[in-house]
Design a protein around this motif. Structure first.
Motif, PDB file in Angstrom:
ATOM      1  N   TYR B  34       6.176   6.596   5.901  1.00  0.00           N
ATOM      2  CA  TYR B  34       7.324   6.934   5.078  1.00  0.00           C
ATOM      3  C   TYR B  34       6.924   8.024   4.079  1.00  0.00           C
ATOM      4  O   TYR B  34       5.789   8.050   3.600  1.00  0.00           O
ATOM      5  CB  TYR B  34       7.801   5.723   4.258  1.00  0.00           C
ATOM      6  CG  TYR B  34       8.433   4.624   5.065  1.00  0.00           C
ATOM      7  CD1 TYR B  34       7.662   3.701   5.764  1.00  0.00           C
ATOM      8  CD2 TYR B  34       9.810   4.482   5.106  1.00  0.00           C
ATOM      9  CE1 TYR B  34       8.243   2.675   6.493  1.00  0.00           C
ATOM     10  CE2 TYR B  34      10.409   3.461   5.828  1.00  0.00           C
ATOM     11  CZ  TYR B  34       9.613   2.566   6.524  1.00  0.00           C
ATOM     12  OH  TYR B  34      10.199   1.558   7.250  1.00  0.00           O
ATOM     13  N   TYR B  36       8.366   9.672   0.441  1.00  0.00           N
ATOM     14  CA  TYR B  36       9.276   9.703  -0.697  1.00  0.00           C
ATOM     15  C   TYR B  36       8.817  10.833  -1.618  1.00  0.00           C
ATOM     16  O   TYR B  36       7.669  11.289  -1.540  1.00  0.00           O
ATOM     17  CB  TYR B  36       9.231   8.383  -1.486  1.00  0.00           C
ATOM     18  CG  TYR B  36      10.030   7.253  -0.883  1.00  0.00           C
ATOM     19  CD1 TYR B  36       9.562   6.563   0.227  1.00  0.00           C
ATOM     20  CD2 TYR B  36      11.244   6.872  -1.423  1.00  0.00           C
ATOM     21  CE1 TYR B  36      10.296   5.526   0.786  1.00  0.00           C
ATOM     22  CE2 TYR B  36      11.996   5.833  -0.886  1.00  0.00           C
ATOM     23  CZ  TYR B  36      11.506   5.174   0.216  1.00  0.00           C
ATOM     24  OH  TYR B  36      12.243   4.137   0.767  1.00  0.00           O
ATOM     25  N   PRO B  44      12.245   7.898  -7.568  1.00  0.00           N
ATOM     26  CA  PRO B  44      11.796   8.341  -6.245  1.00  0.00           C
ATOM     27  C   PRO B  44      12.966   8.474  -5.271  1.00  0.00           C
ATOM     28  O   PRO B  44      13.957   7.753  -5.368  1.00  0.00           O
ATOM     29  CB  PRO B  44      10.829   7.225  -5.815  1.00  0.00           C
ATOM     30  CG  PRO B  44      10.328   6.654  -7.102  1.00  0.00           C
ATOM     31  CD  PRO B  44      11.510   6.728  -8.037  1.00  0.00           C
ATOM     32  N   TYR B  46      13.948   8.849  -1.098  1.00  0.00           N
ATOM     33  CA  TYR B  46      13.530   8.746   0.295  1.00  0.00           C
ATOM     34  C   TYR B  46      13.691  10.101   0.980  1.00  0.00           C
ATOM     35  O   TYR B  46      14.695  10.806   0.762  1.00  0.00           O
ATOM     36  CB  TYR B  46      14.385   7.702   1.011  1.00  0.00           C
ATOM     37  CG  TYR B  46      14.275   7.713   2.525  1.00  0.00           C
ATOM     38  CD1 TYR B  46      15.177   8.446   3.293  1.00  0.00           C
ATOM     39  CD2 TYR B  46      13.266   7.020   3.172  1.00  0.00           C
ATOM     40  CE1 TYR B  46      15.092   8.459   4.674  1.00  0.00           C
ATOM     41  CE2 TYR B  46      13.178   7.037   4.559  1.00  0.00           C
ATOM     42  CZ  TYR B  46      14.093   7.759   5.304  1.00  0.00           C
ATOM     43  OH  TYR B  46      13.996   7.787   6.670  1.00  0.00           O
ATOM     44  N   HIS B  49      11.031   8.968   7.622  1.00  0.00           N
ATOM     45  CA  HIS B  49       9.998   8.055   8.101  1.00  0.00           C
ATOM     46  C   HIS B  49       9.898   8.159   9.615  1.00  0.00           C
ATOM     47  O   HIS B  49      10.837   8.636  10.285  1.00  0.00           O
ATOM     48  CB  HIS B  49      10.270   6.618   7.666  1.00  0.00           C
ATOM     49  CG  HIS B  49      11.362   5.917   8.431  1.00  0.00           C
ATOM     50  ND1 HIS B  49      12.697   6.130   8.182  1.00  0.00           N
ATOM     51  CD2 HIS B  49      11.302   5.018   9.441  1.00  0.00           C
ATOM     52  CE1 HIS B  49      13.421   5.391   8.994  1.00  0.00           C
ATOM     53  NE2 HIS B  49      12.619   4.697   9.774  1.00  0.00           N
ATOM     54  N   TYR B  87       5.010  11.377  -1.943  1.00  0.00           N
ATOM     55  CA  TYR B  87       4.243  10.185  -1.621  1.00  0.00           C
ATOM     56  C   TYR B  87       4.327   9.864  -0.134  1.00  0.00           C
ATOM     57  O   TYR B  87       5.429   9.763   0.427  1.00  0.00           O
ATOM     58  CB  TYR B  87       4.767   8.987  -2.408  1.00  0.00           C
ATOM     59  CG  TYR B  87       4.671   9.112  -3.896  1.00  0.00           C
ATOM     60  CD1 TYR B  87       5.745   9.564  -4.656  1.00  0.00           C
ATOM     61  CD2 TYR B  87       3.491   8.792  -4.558  1.00  0.00           C
ATOM     62  CE1 TYR B  87       5.663   9.686  -6.024  1.00  0.00           C
ATOM     63  CE2 TYR B  87       3.391   8.907  -5.932  1.00  0.00           C
ATOM     64  CZ  TYR B  87       4.475   9.348  -6.660  1.00  0.00           C
ATOM     65  OH  TYR B  87       4.377   9.464  -8.018  1.00  0.00           O
ATOM     66  N   ARG B  91       3.706   1.463   5.947  1.00  0.00           N
ATOM     67  CA  ARG B  91       4.086   0.058   5.825  1.00  0.00           C
ATOM     68  C   ARG B  91       4.822  -0.408   7.059  1.00  0.00           C
ATOM     69  O   ARG B  91       5.341   0.396   7.838  1.00  0.00           O
ATOM     70  CB  ARG B  91       4.955  -0.151   4.612  1.00  0.00           C
ATOM     71  CG  ARG B  91       6.265   0.595   4.644  1.00  0.00           C
ATOM     72  CD  ARG B  91       6.981   0.457   3.308  1.00  0.00           C
ATOM     73  NE  ARG B  91       7.513  -0.871   3.110  1.00  0.00           N
ATOM     74  CZ  ARG B  91       8.775  -1.203   3.401  1.00  0.00           C
ATOM     75  NH1 ARG B  91       9.595  -0.332   3.915  1.00  0.00           N
ATOM     76  NH2 ARG B  91       9.197  -2.430   3.184  1.00  0.00           N
ATOM     77  N   LYS B  93       7.875  -1.740   8.995  1.00  0.00           N
ATOM     78  CA  LYS B  93       9.315  -1.542   8.831  1.00  0.00           C
ATOM     79  C   LYS B  93      10.007  -2.892   8.755  1.00  0.00           C
ATOM     80  O   LYS B  93       9.654  -3.832   9.436  1.00  0.00           O
ATOM     81  CB  LYS B  93       9.866  -0.747  10.012  1.00  0.00           C
ATOM     82  CG  LYS B  93      11.344  -0.416   9.913  1.00  0.00           C
ATOM     83  CD  LYS B  93      11.770   0.410  11.115  1.00  0.00           C
ATOM     84  CE  LYS B  93      13.238   0.761  11.015  1.00  0.00           C
ATOM     85  NZ  LYS B  93      13.671   1.550  12.194  1.00  0.00           N
ATOM     86  N   GLY B  94      11.002  -2.957   7.911  1.00  0.00           N
ATOM     87  CA  GLY B  94      11.784  -4.175   7.804  1.00  0.00           C
ATOM     88  C   GLY B  94      10.956  -5.292   7.237  1.00  0.00           C
ATOM     89  O   GLY B  94      10.256  -5.130   6.264  1.00  0.00           O
ATOM     90  N   ALA B  97      11.728  -5.836   3.798  1.00  0.00           N
ATOM     91  CA  ALA B  97      11.601  -4.664   2.922  1.00  0.00           C
ATOM     92  C   ALA B  97      10.721  -4.976   1.716  1.00  0.00           C
ATOM     93  O   ALA B  97      11.178  -4.965   0.588  1.00  0.00           O
ATOM     94  CB  ALA B  97      12.967  -4.163   2.492  1.00  0.00           C
ATOM     95  N   GLY B  99       7.797  -4.584  -1.163  1.00  0.00           N
ATOM     96  CA  GLY B  99       7.604  -3.515  -2.111  1.00  0.00           C
ATOM     97  C   GLY B  99       6.776  -2.376  -1.563  1.00  0.00           C
ATOM     98  O   GLY B  99       5.787  -2.588  -0.872  1.00  0.00           O
ATOM     99  N   LEU B 100       7.171  -1.161  -1.876  1.00  0.00           N
ATOM    100  CA  LEU B 100       6.411   0.009  -1.487  1.00  0.00           C
ATOM    101  C   LEU B 100       5.153   0.113  -2.331  1.00  0.00           C
ATOM    102  O   LEU B 100       5.169  -0.214  -3.514  1.00  0.00           O
ATOM    103  CB  LEU B 100       7.251   1.272  -1.676  1.00  0.00           C
ATOM    104  CG  LEU B 100       8.533   1.375  -0.854  1.00  0.00           C
ATOM    105  CD1 LEU B 100       9.343   2.574  -1.311  1.00  0.00           C
ATOM    106  CD2 LEU B 100       8.207   1.494   0.619  1.00  0.00           C
ATOM    107  N   PHE B 102       2.996   2.819  -3.844  1.00  0.00           N
ATOM    108  CA  PHE B 102       2.877   4.240  -4.147  1.00  0.00           C
ATOM    109  C   PHE B 102       1.442   4.553  -4.535  1.00  0.00           C
ATOM    110  O   PHE B 102       0.834   3.856  -5.314  1.00  0.00           O
ATOM    111  CB  PHE B 102       3.777   4.621  -5.320  1.00  0.00           C
ATOM    112  CG  PHE B 102       5.249   4.616  -5.001  1.00  0.00           C
ATOM    113  CD1 PHE B 102       5.988   3.443  -5.113  1.00  0.00           C
ATOM    114  CD2 PHE B 102       5.895   5.769  -4.599  1.00  0.00           C
ATOM    115  CE1 PHE B 102       7.345   3.430  -4.823  1.00  0.00           C
ATOM    116  CE2 PHE B 102       7.250   5.770  -4.307  1.00  0.00           C
ATOM    117  CZ  PHE B 102       7.970   4.600  -4.415  1.00  0.00           C
ATOM    118  N   GLY B 103       0.904   5.598  -3.983  1.00  0.00           N
ATOM    119  CA  GLY B 103      -0.412   6.066  -4.410  1.00  0.00           C
ATOM    120  C   GLY B 103      -0.236   7.140  -5.471  1.00  0.00           C
ATOM    121  O   GLY B 103       0.725   7.108  -6.234  1.00  0.00           O
TER     122      GLY B 103
END
Lengths: 117, 112
Positions: B34, B36, B44, B46, B49, B87, B91, B93-94, B97, B99-100, B102-103
């Motif tokens: 993904y 973002y 952020p 989207y 992906h 970013y 991850r 999918k589904g 959902a 938490g993302l 983020f680096g």
């Protein structure tokens, strides 16, 4: 269609006070998330609601933080009592239900800038 | 979620294609890539992906290598409004959902 809205956009409070942040997700989105970015750090996940239920609250830093989503619509994030290290930007995001097949897209609000003095 | 590695910053001239790389050598077979971005003072956003095939939408293209260990986000005609932190997130999918993660992302600066 309205996006994710957050209120207030900015909040300045003193250490020890209480602050409540509000998030209105996109209408019909079952998933609601809270994230925050502390100055100089990465965006971190706090918790995830599916409708009114907490699906995952593993990112909540401590018990001074309380999130609610009564009725499965808007959500509030209360910080009580606030500490200096709570300063940062708090983001809310929402996405559709898994069954609707598009839940991988998270829509974020513009965030609430919280400053604890 | 698999860890990703991105360059901390990149410059690109306005009107040119911006190519943002991402390494994800430990990606699992059921993990998607993904992208973002976060434009200053906004939340952020989207972008796109994909799993293993290249993807394109109105914002960008995503090129994933055959071994899926790296990918490139392409903004075909960068504008000043594309200046943002990008970013790359890997991850499943589904799955409710989750938490993302983020680096640090790549700070892309579009130069006039």
């Amino acid at each position: 269609e309205a996006g994710v809205t957050q209120f207030p956009s900015h909040s300045v409070i003193e250490k020890g006070q209480t602050v409540t942040l509000r998030c209105d997700p996109i209408s019909g989105h079952d998933n609601l998330y809270w994230y925050r970015r502390v100055m100089g750090k990465e965006i971190k996940f706090l918790l995830h609601f599916v409708k009114e239920s907490k699906q995952d609250e593993s990112g909540m830093p401590n018990n001074r933080f309380l999130a609610e989503r009564t009725g499965g619509t808007y959500s509030t994030l209360k910080v009580q009592p606030a500490e200096l290290e709570d300063s940062g930007v708090y983001f809310c995001a929402s996405s559709q239900a898994v069954s609707k097949g598009n839940n991988e897209k998270l829509f974020f609000g513009s965030g609430t800038q919280l400053s604890v003095l | 979620d698999a860890k990703t590695t991105q360059p901390p910053s990149m410059d690109c001239a306005e009107g040119r294609a911006a190519n943002l790389p991402c390494n994800h050598s430990t990606i699992s077979g059921n993990e998607y890539v993904y992208w973002y971005r976060q434009i200053h003072s906004q939340g952020p956003q989207y972008i796109i992906h994909g799993l293993k095939n290249n993807e394109t939408n109105e914002m960008a293209s995503l090129i994933i290598t055959e071994d899926r260990k790296s990918s490139t986000l392409i903004l075909p005609h960068a504008t000043l409004r594309d200046t943002a932190v990008y970013y790359c997130i890997v991850r499943v999918k589904g799955g409710g959902a989750d938490g993302l993660t983020f680096g640090k992302g790549t700070h892309l600066i579009i130069q006039p």
